[in-house]
Structure formats: structure tokens, C-alpha cells
Design a protein around this motif. Sequence first.
Motif, PDB file in Angstrom:
ATOM      1  N   GLY A   1      -8.407  -8.327  -4.752  1.00  0.00           N
ATOM      2  CA  GLY A   1      -9.035  -9.736  -4.463  1.00  0.00           C
ATOM      3  C   GLY A   1     -10.287  -9.619  -3.804  1.00  0.00           C
ATOM      4  O   GLY A   1     -10.620  -9.963  -2.715  1.00  0.00           O
TER       5      GLY A   1
ATOM      6  N   ASN B   1      -8.270  -5.326  10.055  1.00  0.00           N
ATOM      7  CA  ASN B   1      -7.560  -6.570  10.848  1.00  0.00           C
ATOM      8  C   ASN B   1      -6.203  -5.959  11.407  1.00  0.00           C
ATOM      9  O   ASN B   1      -5.473  -4.994  10.652  1.00  0.00           O
ATOM     10  CB  ASN B   1      -7.098  -7.638   9.905  1.00  0.00           C
TER      11      ASN B   1
ATOM     12  N   PHE C   1       0.761  -1.027   0.007  1.00  0.00           N
ATOM     13  CA  PHE C   1      -0.059  -0.054   0.009  1.00  0.00           C
ATOM     14  C   PHE C   1       0.880   1.312   0.113  1.00  0.00           C
ATOM     15  O   PHE C   1       0.628   2.235  -0.669  1.00  0.00           O
ATOM     16  CB  PHE C   1      -0.912  -0.035   1.408  1.00  0.00           C
TER      17      PHE C   1
ATOM     18  N   HIS D   1     -11.457  -2.504   5.186  1.00  0.00           N
ATOM     19  CA  HIS D   1     -12.279  -3.046   4.131  1.00  0.00           C
ATOM     20  C   HIS D   1     -13.636  -2.476   4.114  1.00  0.00           C
ATOM     21  O   HIS D   1     -14.270  -2.402   5.172  1.00  0.00           O
ATOM     22  CB  HIS D   1     -12.400  -4.520   4.420  1.00  0.00           C
TER      23      HIS D   1
ATOM     24  N   VAL E   1      -1.325  -7.151   4.842  1.00  0.00           N
ATOM     25  CA  VAL E   1      -0.729  -6.015   4.686  1.00  0.00           C
ATOM     26  C   VAL E   1      -0.515  -5.015   5.782  1.00  0.00           C
ATOM     27  O   VAL E   1      -1.463  -4.903   6.229  1.00  0.00           O
ATOM     28  CB  VAL E   1      -1.550  -5.179   3.428  1.00  0.00           C
TER      29      VAL E   1
ATOM     30  N   ILE F   1       2.969   1.408  -7.866  1.00  0.00           N
ATOM     31  CA  ILE F   1       2.052   0.294  -8.270  1.00  0.00           C
ATOM     32  C   ILE F   1       0.636   1.100  -8.469  1.00  0.00           C
ATOM     33  O   ILE F   1       0.294   1.960  -7.768  1.00  0.00           O
ATOM     34  CB  ILE F   1       1.748  -0.801  -7.101  1.00  0.00           C
TER      35      ILE F   1
ATOM     36  N   HIS G   1     -15.947  -4.072  -3.359  1.00  0.00           N
ATOM     37  CA  HIS G   1     -15.019  -4.439  -2.107  1.00  0.00           C
ATOM     38  C   HIS G   1     -13.814  -3.087  -2.147  1.00  0.00           C
ATOM     39  O   HIS G   1     -12.992  -3.084  -3.153  1.00  0.00           O
ATOM     40  CB  HIS G   1     -14.399  -5.634  -2.119  1.00  0.00           C
TER      41      HIS G   1
ATOM     42  N   LEU H   1     -10.757  -0.724  -0.253  1.00  0.00           N
ATOM     43  CA  LEU H   1     -10.090  -0.409   0.948  1.00  0.00           C
ATOM     44  C   LEU H   1      -9.603   1.088   1.026  1.00  0.00           C
ATOM     45  O   LEU H   1      -9.567   1.719   0.063  1.00  0.00           O
ATOM     46  CB  LEU H   1      -8.752  -1.027   0.459  1.00  0.00           C
TER      47      LEU H   1
ATOM     48  N   LEU I   1     -10.049   0.226  -5.303  1.00  0.00           N
ATOM     49  CA  LEU I   1     -10.728  -1.261  -5.273  1.00  0.00           C
ATOM     50  C   LEU I   1      -9.684  -2.357  -4.626  1.00  0.00           C
ATOM     51  O   LEU I   1      -8.611  -2.302  -5.183  1.00  0.00           O
ATOM     52  CB  LEU I   1     -11.301  -1.551  -6.575  1.00  0.00           C
TER      53      LEU I   1
ATOM     54  N   ILE J   1       1.695   1.823  -3.543  1.00  0.00           N
ATOM     55  CA  ILE J   1       0.669   2.345  -4.109  1.00  0.00           C
ATOM     56  C   ILE J   1       0.455   3.856  -3.859  1.00  0.00           C
ATOM     57  O   ILE J   1       0.395   4.561  -5.072  1.00  0.00           O
ATOM     58  CB  ILE J   1      -0.763   1.689  -3.767  1.00  0.00           C
TER      59      ILE J   1
HETATM   60  P1  AMP Z   1      -5.884  -7.873   5.191  1.00  0.00           P
HETATM   61  O1  AMP Z   1      -6.081  -9.258   4.995  1.00  0.00           O
HETATM   62  O2  AMP Z   1      -6.824  -7.081   5.973  1.00  0.00           O
HETATM   63  O3  AMP Z   1      -4.363  -7.378   5.341  1.00  0.00           O
HETATM   64  O4  AMP Z   1      -6.127  -7.412   3.601  1.00  0.00           O
HETATM   65  C1  AMP Z   1      -5.335  -7.234   2.701  1.00  0.00           C
HETATM   66  C2  AMP Z   1      -5.967  -6.937   1.438  1.00  0.00           C
HETATM   67  O5  AMP Z   1      -5.462  -6.125   0.455  1.00  0.00           O
HETATM   68  C3  AMP Z   1      -6.797  -8.124   0.807  1.00  0.00           C
HETATM   69  O6  AMP Z   1      -7.982  -8.229   0.498  1.00  0.00           O
HETATM   70  C4  AMP Z   1      -5.866  -8.161  -0.693  1.00  0.00           C
HETATM   71  O7  AMP Z   1      -7.085  -8.571  -1.594  1.00  0.00           O
HETATM   72  C5  AMP Z   1      -5.723  -6.596  -1.038  1.00  0.00           C
HETATM   73  N1  AMP Z   1      -4.944  -6.361  -1.792  1.00  0.00           N
HETATM   74  C6  AMP Z   1      -3.212  -6.403  -1.768  1.00  0.00           C
HETATM   75  N2  AMP Z   1      -2.657  -5.936  -2.593  1.00  0.00           N
HETATM   76  C7  AMP Z   1      -3.306  -5.124  -3.268  1.00  0.00           C
HETATM   77  C8  AMP Z   1      -3.282  -4.161  -4.182  1.00  0.00           C
HETATM   78  N3  AMP Z   1      -2.413  -4.007  -4.989  1.00  0.00           N
HETATM   79  N4  AMP Z   1      -4.367  -3.700  -4.814  1.00  0.00           N
HETATM   80  C9  AMP Z   1      -5.542  -3.715  -4.196  1.00  0.00           C
HETATM   81  N5  AMP Z   1      -5.528  -4.379  -3.069  1.00  0.00           N
HETATM   82  C10 AMP Z   1      -4.708  -5.297  -2.669  1.00  0.00           C
END
Ligand code: AMP
Length: 137
Positions: free
Chosen positions: A34, A88, A8, A103, A97, A16, A40, A42, A31, A11
Amino acid sequence: MGDEPTIFGRILDGDIPCHRVYEDQDVLAFLDVGPLSLGHVLVIPKERVAFLHELSDEAAAALGRVLPRIARAVMEVTGCADYNVLQNNGADAHQAVFHVHFHIIPKHADGSGLGLVWPAGELVQGETLAAALAEAI
Ligand code: AMP
């Protein structure tokens, strides 16, 4: 947080790409790559800390100000009436991350969205214990 930027952080640095939903001086929303369901999103602070309890009051306030606004936009665009906000902290709590993020996960009629196991206990240890715990926290 270590020296290496998280995904992140990268990003935020523009290294990225992301599908940006919202941005101001303190917050970025994009967005999830996954998604658990359509829409969904973030929401992250630009402040680079791993956990909620590390956030400054200013960054926390900035997140709090925009979360409902982004939730309304997600509802309007996806048509969902129900959604979960998930945040989380720590690997055992499903954090992958290590940059604070919220979320926003729509719950759609097809059942897509966050699946939850909620092994609720009972606050039965007696009034005194519960009161002491509440007071201590
Ligand atoms: P968490 O388990 O709460 O740390 O969730 C991390 C979230 O980040 C997951 O839902 C991943 O799908 C999402 N994620 C990881 N890399 C990226 C990315 N490059 N762009 C968007 N979402 C991401």
C-alpha cells in the motif's frame, strides 16, 4: 510476539509472496503493498520481534548497515531526492504489523509521500529539567 506468525513472518516463511528488493542472511526488503509513493519499500529483520527496542544488537546492526544502501537504490531508481524513513512502535504510534519494519518513503515532486503533522513543543521547562531528562534517558 504471539504464536501466530505476522504477515511479515509469513513473507519470511515464503507463504506469502512479496516484491523482493534486497535480501541477506539477516534482512529482507520488499515493496510496500500500500505505497504512499512510488518506491515505498519496507526493510525488516529476519529476527521476529515486534518492536525496535526488542531487537538484538546483531539484528539492529544488520538493519543499520543496509538501510542507507537501500535508500540510495530507491533514490537512484525513482529519481527522488527527498525521502522519509519511518519506524512505528505500538498501535497508538500507527504500527499495524507487529514485526519490526522500517519504511523508506520517497517524497516526489507531485507531493506523494509521507504526510506529517508535527506538533512541536518547546524545550522550555528550564535547563535543569532538560538536563535531568537527557541524563536519565
Ligand atoms: P505500519 O503501520 O508501520 O505497521 O505499516 C505496515 C505496512 O505494511 C503498511 O504500509 C502496509 O501497506 C504494509 N503491508 C501490509 N501487508 C503487506 C504485504 N503483504 N506486503 C507488503 N506490504 C504490506
